[in-house]
Scaffold this active site. Structure first.
Site, PDB file in Angstrom:
ATOM      1  N   LYS A   1       0.832  -1.205   0.000  1.00 32.55           N
ATOM      2  CA  LYS A   1       0.000   0.000   0.000  1.00 32.55           C
ATOM      3  C   LYS A   1       0.869   1.259   0.000  1.00 32.55           C
ATOM      4  CE  LYS A   1      -4.140   1.883   0.122  1.00 32.55           C
ATOM      5  NZ  LYS A   1      -3.951   3.296   0.295  1.00 32.55           N
TER       6      LYS A   1
ATOM      7  N   GLU B   1       0.486   6.457  -6.887  1.00 34.71           N
ATOM      8  CA  GLU B   1      -0.703   7.321  -7.002  1.00 34.71           C
ATOM      9  C   GLU B   1      -0.303   8.800  -7.004  1.00 34.71           C
ATOM     10  OE1 GLU B   1      -3.871   8.407  -3.660  1.00 34.71           O
ATOM     11  OE2 GLU B   1      -4.067   6.315  -4.316  1.00 34.71           O
TER      12      GLU B   1
END
Length: 296
Positions: free
Chosen positions: A170, A177
């Protein structure tokens, strides 16, 4: 398993609603009791005290959907003294993977199984089907794997070996991202500021949403906002960073892996938080000193 969701904010409540849709009995706990007034369900039991989990006849499965840091760490310490040997905690906080390893060791000492889980897809994903990255595959029960998989879109769930592996993924996911968001934002700024053509950015992003190589959830997100307001006037020019990109860059330095795009995207966010950048003042002062370029 007796399922308890701790943390009924946007993500926690929406995952709870998804489980209720699938027929599960769920306990909910949050220090903010106002959520009880906003949502109720026949299969949802709000808990006043997590101590009741000690007396559960079934094994407890606790899903932690709290902010990373002291809040989650404090709750894990509390649950270590509350849950029974054989119970399981799944931690969805965007924590540093080293912190996850420490939590697992702390809980293993009292027989509690711990998994870290990266969660992507935002509020909509939590409600209707997310992407999850579960750490600690080797100790996960079939029931746990089946439950988490059912909360994801098709092919959106994967379990990985090693405690911390879910939160490590993550961390990298969020760093990527940052870079993708920055690239989209910079391209849109050029389209807005250039002097050759008159572009409707809602129209452009709507065009790119279908069939283009940069088609993505992020592109859909910005299209939705531009369709509501082409000037994005309700948004400030300040963009915060939640920590994952910083951790990723630190990890990349340790591993001697170059991540310049992500590093620069984080620096751009950090710079946006400055009301007045001293470095810009310093640049202006140098230009004035050697070239007489007066900018004050």
């Amino acid at each position: 398993m007796q399922i308890t969701v701790v943390g009924l904010g946007k993500m926690g409540l929406n995952i709870t609603k998804q489980m209720l849709d699938k027929g599960h009995q769920v306990n909910g706990f949050d220090i903010n009791t106002s959520v009880r007034e906003s949502f109720s369900h026949a299969n949802l039991t709000y808990l006043d005290d997590l101590a009741v989990l000690k007396d559960a006849s079934d094994k407890n499965l606790v899903l932690l959907l709290l902010p990373a840091g002291p809040i989650t760490q404090g709750m894990i310490a509390q649950l270590a003294g509350t849950l029974k040997s054989g119970d399981t905690i799944v931690d969805f906080a965007n924590a540093q993977y080293q912190v996850s390893i420490e939590a697992a060791n702390q809980l293993a000492a009292v027989g509690i199984d711990y998994h870290d889980c990266g969660l992507s897809g935002g509020v909509h994903g939590a409600r209707y089907g997310a992407c999850m990255m579960l750490g600690g595959k080797e100790t996960a029960s079939k029931d746990l794997l089946a439950l988490l998989s059912s909360l994801c879109v098709a092919n959106g769930f994967q379990a990985y070996e090693g405690i911390g592996s879910g939160h490590y993924l993550k961390m990298v996911h969020n760093g990527i991202e940052y870079g993708m968001m920055q690239a989209l934002a910079e391209g849109l700024e050029l389209l807005k500021e250039q002097s050759h053509y008159q572009y409707d950015l809602a129209e452009v992003t709507g065009n790119w949403e279908f069939g283009s190589i940069i088609e993505s959830a992020l592109l859909s997100n910005i299209h939705a906002e531009l369709a509501k307001d082409k000037e994005l006037s309700s948004f400030t020019n300040q963009v915060a960073a939640s920590g994952e990109a910083k951790w990723m860059i630190q990890e990349a330095l340790e591993e001697e892996v170059a991540v310049p795009t992500i590093a620069l995207s984080l620096m751009k966010r950090n710079a946006s938080l400055k009301a007045l950048s001293f470095s810009n003042q310093a640049l202006s002062a140098m230009r004035y000193n050697f070239g007489g370029h007066k900018e004050f």
